[in-house]
Design an enzyme around this catalytic site. Structure first.
Site, PDB file in Angstrom:
ATOM      1  N   ARG A   1       1.382  -0.492  -7.078  1.00 28.68           N
ATOM      2  CA  ARG A   1       0.654   0.135  -6.060  1.00 28.68           C
ATOM      3  C   ARG A   1       1.446   0.981  -5.072  1.00 28.68           C
ATOM      4  NH1 ARG A   1       2.390  -1.716  -2.420  1.00 28.68           N
ATOM      5  NH2 ARG A   1       1.630  -0.255  -1.190  1.00 28.68           N
TER       6      ARG A   1
ATOM      7  N   ALA B   1       2.139   5.038  -3.679  1.00 28.38           N
ATOM      8  CA  ALA B   1       2.203   6.578  -4.431  1.00 28.38           C
ATOM      9  C   ALA B   1       3.410   6.632  -5.266  1.00 28.38           C
ATOM     10  CB  ALA B   1       2.149   7.494  -3.485  1.00 28.38           C
TER      11      ALA B   1
ATOM     12  N   ARG C   1      -6.196   6.014 -11.109  1.00 26.57           N
ATOM     13  CA  ARG C   1      -6.509   5.887  -9.534  1.00 26.57           C
ATOM     14  C   ARG C   1      -6.740   7.275  -9.022  1.00 26.57           C
ATOM     15  NH1 ARG C   1      -3.637   1.618  -5.803  1.00 26.57           N
ATOM     16  NH2 ARG C   1      -5.480   2.301  -4.393  1.00 26.57           N
TER      17      ARG C   1
ATOM     18  N   ASP D   1      -0.224   8.883   0.492  1.00 30.58           N
ATOM     19  CA  ASP D   1      -0.759   9.034  -0.965  1.00 30.58           C
ATOM     20  C   ASP D   1      -0.870  10.537  -1.613  1.00 30.58           C
ATOM     21  OD1 ASP D   1      -0.987   5.751  -1.701  1.00 30.58           O
ATOM     22  OD2 ASP D   1      -1.895   6.343   0.414  1.00 30.58           O
TER      23      ASP D   1
ATOM     24  N   ASN E   1      -3.782   8.820   3.775  1.00 30.83           N
ATOM     25  CA  ASN E   1      -2.971   7.395   3.594  1.00 30.83           C
ATOM     26  C   ASN E   1      -4.007   6.220   3.565  1.00 30.83           C
ATOM     27  OD1 ASN E   1      -0.430   6.130   3.291  1.00 30.83           O
ATOM     28  ND2 ASN E   1      -0.673   5.340   5.289  1.00 30.83           N
TER      29      ASN E   1
HETATM   30  O1  MRU Z   1      -4.191   1.113  -2.311  1.00 32.01           O
HETATM   31  P1  MRU Z   1      -2.530   1.274  -2.237  1.00 32.01           P
HETATM   32  O2  MRU Z   1      -1.867   0.000  -1.933  1.00 32.01           O
HETATM   33  O3  MRU Z   1      -1.980   1.860  -3.480  1.00 32.01           O
HETATM   34  O4  MRU Z   1      -2.245   2.199  -1.094  1.00 32.01           O
HETATM   35  C1  MRU Z   1      -1.270   3.021  -1.052  1.00 32.01           C
HETATM   36  C2  MRU Z   1      -0.443   2.819  -0.190  1.00 32.01           C
HETATM   37  O5  MRU Z   1       0.628   1.857  -0.519  1.00 32.01           O
HETATM   38  C3  MRU Z   1      -0.132   3.177   1.123  1.00 32.01           C
HETATM   39  O6  MRU Z   1      -1.120   4.282   1.580  1.00 32.01           O
HETATM   40  C4  MRU Z   1       1.066   3.662   1.846  1.00 32.01           C
HETATM   41  O7  MRU Z   1       1.057   3.721   3.003  1.00 32.01           O
HETATM   42  C5  MRU Z   1       1.160   5.070   1.135  1.00 32.01           C
HETATM   43  S1  MRU Z   1       1.944   4.957  -0.563  1.00 32.01           S
HETATM   44  C6  MRU Z   1       3.529   5.036  -0.286  1.00 32.01           C
END
Ligand code: MRU
Length: 379
Positions: A53, A55, A98, A253, A263
């Site tokens: 998980r 980005a 996703r 993200d 985010n």
């Molecule tokens: O649902 P996730 O864990 O994939 O969420 C995304 C994230 O990890 C966060 O939003 C993060 O702060 C930004 S992605 C580098």
């Protein structure tokens, strides 16, 4: 980054030349396990079910998933247009794994574009592999540069403090190296500052529902020896009101070319609290997280809604137990409906600056395009 003294990235090619290895984030912090992906479907599942998980990591795994897709097309003995058709179908499945993190579509389209340029099947497979590796290498390098560029911001705050007084940084979710190929986005300046001998202390939001902060960011920072404290998600406002936060750094993200930041859910509330308390609110991102087609983040960025079970249950282990004993506990009144919005959008006006691999800019169109002038023509 180092895990028990060994350097790891979050994704890499398998030794057999036909598989992909990932760190299985579902087991952390209780167990550090590697999972092997052998098919496009494996890669889709790893992304959708959050074995990986974040980005940048999602993008890099999707790029590697495209290599697995190319092998599958090769094994199906199709070539030319038939290869391209089958390859595109697999690409679309990966792309849909996703919705919010734009790095996913960016990586899939990048491999697709390169592979479509050549005719020979073997060449297609080789290009898919090389492009996937390039995406991962670039991601690591961009995050390293984000660290360099953010370091000066932390240093200037530190310079105003008395000796040994730490810079207190609040972060949300996990935008650490686990969320990328290496270094992380929000954590890269923190690691760089810590390594440069600048005293830092990180307030880690636990980040319900899946607790990426408590489980992943805390584990990462601990592995690197960075002082940190985990707090529940609602504490940030109180900390800021009492001068206990010098700056906020989050990841993102998807960020519009006008500076709106999608985010993990709860980021917007932190930005509001930061604004009200004059605490600088920075967002760190590699350029692969900009969406150059989105002007208005609030109306145009799709917000993933995930299974309600993530709200209803909390996973954990009894003190001292191993991951095998992980249990899911119900924390919601029986019969009450739940909703699970996974992201929110922080409007650009609440963002002090964007820390990118090319430098730090303001969260507005002209400042962003000054750093990325090659995108000008498209907007
Ligand atoms: O649902 P996730 O864990 O994939 O969420 C995304 C994230 O990890 C966060 O939003 C993060 O702060 C930004 S992605 C580098």
């Amino acid at each position: 980054m180092l895990v028990n003294g060994t350097h790891y990235r979050t994704v890499w090619m398998g030794d057999d030349g036909a598989s992909v290895e990932i760190i299985d984030q579902r087991k952390l912090p209780w167990a550090f396990e590697i999972a092997t992906l052998r098919t496009t479907q494996d890669a889709c599942q790893a992304i959708a079910d959050m074995w990986v998980r974040g980005a940048g990591c999602i993008g890099a795994v999707a790029g590697h998933g495209m290599f697995l897709a190319a092998i599958e097309c090769q094994n199906a003995d199709v070539s030319g247009e038939a290869f391209d058709k089958m390859f595109k179908e697999k690409a679309m499945k990966l792309r849909a794994a996703r919705p919010t993190a734009v790095n996913l579509a960016w990586a899939v389209d990048r491999v697709l574009g390169v592979v479509n340029l050549v005719q020979d099947t073997k060449e297609k497979v080789n290009l898919a592999r090389d492009t996937a590796v390039l995406i991962a290498d670039e991601d690591a390098e961009w995050c390293r540069k984000i660290g360099e560029n953010g370091l000066s911001i932390i240093k200037s705050i530190s310079d105003k403090k008395s000796e040994n007084e730490p810079v207190n940084i609040l972060t949300h979710c996990n935008a650490g190296w686990l969320a990328f190929t290496d270094h992380g986005s929000a954590t890269a300046p923190i690691y760089a500052a810590h390594d440069a001998g600048i005293p830092v202390h990180v307030w880690v939001d636990e980040t319900r529902p899946r607790n990426q902060g408590a489980r992943l960011t805390a584990w990462e920072l601990g592995q690197h020896g960075v002082p940190h404290t985990v707090v529940v998600d609602n504490v940030g406002g109180h900390l800021m009101q009492h001068g206990m936060v010098d700056m906020v750094i989050t990841g993102t993200d998807r960020t519009s070319y006008t500076g709106d930041v999608a985010n993990k859910i709860g980021t917007y509330l932190k930005a509001l609290a930061a604004k009200d308390n004059d605490v600088p609110f920075y967002v760190a991102l590699p350029s692969s997280t900009f969406d150059w087609n989105v002007r208005d983040g609030i109306s145009e960025i799709p917000i993933e809604q995930r299974d309600g079970g993530e709200v209803r249950f909390i996973g954990g282990v009894e003190p001292g137990d191993s991951v095998a004993a992980e249990r899911e506990l119900n924390v919601v009144a029986e019969g009450s409906p739940v909703a699970n919005f996974a992201f929110d959008v922080t409007p650009a006006r609440l963002v002090t600056g964007l820390i990118t691999e090319r430098g730090v800019c303001e969260a507005n169109e002209s400042s962003i395009l000054e750093l990325f002038p090659e995108k000008l023509a498209k907007n």
